[in-house]
Write a protein that holds these residues in place. Structure first.
Motif, mmCIF file in Angstrom:
data_model
loop_
_atom_site.group_PDB
_atom_site.id
_atom_site.type_symbol
_atom_site.label_atom_id
_atom_site.label_comp_id
_atom_site.label_asym_id
_atom_site.label_seq_id
_atom_site.Cartn_x
_atom_site.Cartn_y
_atom_site.Cartn_z
ATOM 1 N N ASN A 1 0.801 -1.231 0.000
ATOM 2 C CA ASN A 1 0.000 0.000 0.000
ATOM 3 C C ASN A 1 0.835 1.283 0.000
ATOM 4 O O ASN A 1 0.303 2.375 0.158
ATOM 5 N N LEU A 2 2.127 1.126 -0.237
ATOM 6 C CA LEU A 2 2.987 2.300 -0.388
ATOM 7 C C LEU A 2 2.731 2.964 -1.736
ATOM 8 O O LEU A 2 2.795 2.311 -2.775
ATOM 9 N N LYS A 3 2.409 4.250 -1.716
ATOM 10 C CA LYS A 3 2.136 4.934 -2.980
ATOM 11 C C LYS A 3 3.379 5.648 -3.516
ATOM 12 O O LYS A 3 3.694 5.554 -4.695
ATOM 13 N N SER A 4 4.053 6.378 -2.668
ATOM 14 C CA SER A 4 5.284 7.023 -3.121
ATOM 15 C C SER A 4 6.143 7.385 -1.919
ATOM 16 O O SER A 4 5.653 7.561 -0.805
ATOM 17 N N ILE A 5 7.436 7.475 -2.175
ATOM 18 C CA ILE A 5 8.343 7.898 -1.110
ATOM 19 C C ILE A 5 9.428 8.738 -1.752
ATOM 20 O O ILE A 5 9.929 8.399 -2.814
ATOM 21 N N ILE B 1 0.941 6.845 1.567
ATOM 22 C CA ILE B 1 0.504 5.470 1.734
ATOM 23 C C ILE B 1 -1.002 5.381 1.489
ATOM 24 O O ILE B 1 -1.750 6.291 1.821
ATOM 25 N N ASP B 2 -1.382 4.306 0.834
ATOM 26 C CA ASP B 2 -2.767 4.110 0.422
ATOM 27 C C ASP B 2 -3.508 3.367 1.532
ATOM 28 O O ASP B 2 -3.659 2.154 1.481
ATOM 29 N N GLU B 3 -3.960 4.129 2.519
ATOM 30 C CA GLU B 3 -4.521 3.500 3.715
ATOM 31 C C GLU B 3 -5.423 4.534 4.384
ATOM 32 O O GLU B 3 -4.999 5.666 4.612
ATOM 33 N N LYS B 4 -6.659 4.150 4.721
ATOM 34 C CA LYS B 4 -7.592 5.144 5.274
ATOM 35 C C LYS B 4 -7.419 5.319 6.779
ATOM 36 O O LYS B 4 -7.580 6.393 7.308
#
Lengths: 79, 79
Positions: free
Chosen positions: A32-36, B46-49
């Motif tokens: 679930n990591l989108k960007s860093i 991060i893609d997390e609610k």
């Protein structure tokens, strides 16, 4: 008086180091990591009573040495 | 959800890179500089609610890859 300075690459500048970290984290299963993006962090202690003057000095340090203003932005925070 | 992570060397760990920056700034005439220490900065999306879950994941990233816990400390902030 203590300040922190964060120096980050501007939005449109490629960040190969961050990309490597991102790929490694994805390989470790952090899906679930989108960007860093990676930057630099400085903790600066300055011998100055006046906060305004101190901030000016830190600003000068950033412009002269700590940040490359062509590709980087910086932010100063009082600690 | 966006977080920032700062990774800094523990107090008693020598920081040669910071020392070089400090000497350079002193040579540039910043005589009221008391100390400067350098660290790393990460901006993570991060893609997390759920904030709690997200923080746990970031924590995991720090422990597994971003920080060397023997010589470094890390701090997580929500952006």
């Amino acid at each position: 008086m203590k300040f922190s300075v964060t120096v980050t690459l501007k939005k449109d500048v490629l960040d190969p180091q961050g990309k490597v970290v991102q790929n490694t984290l994805l390989n470790l299963g952090m899906d679930n990591l989108k960007s860093i993006r990676q930057g630099k962090f400085f903790e600066i202690e300055i011998d100055e009573k006046d906060e305004e003057v101190a901030k000016k000095r830190i600003n000068e340090m950033c412009q002269k040495l700590l940040a490359n203003l062509i590709i980087e932005d910086y932010k100063i925070n009082k600690l």
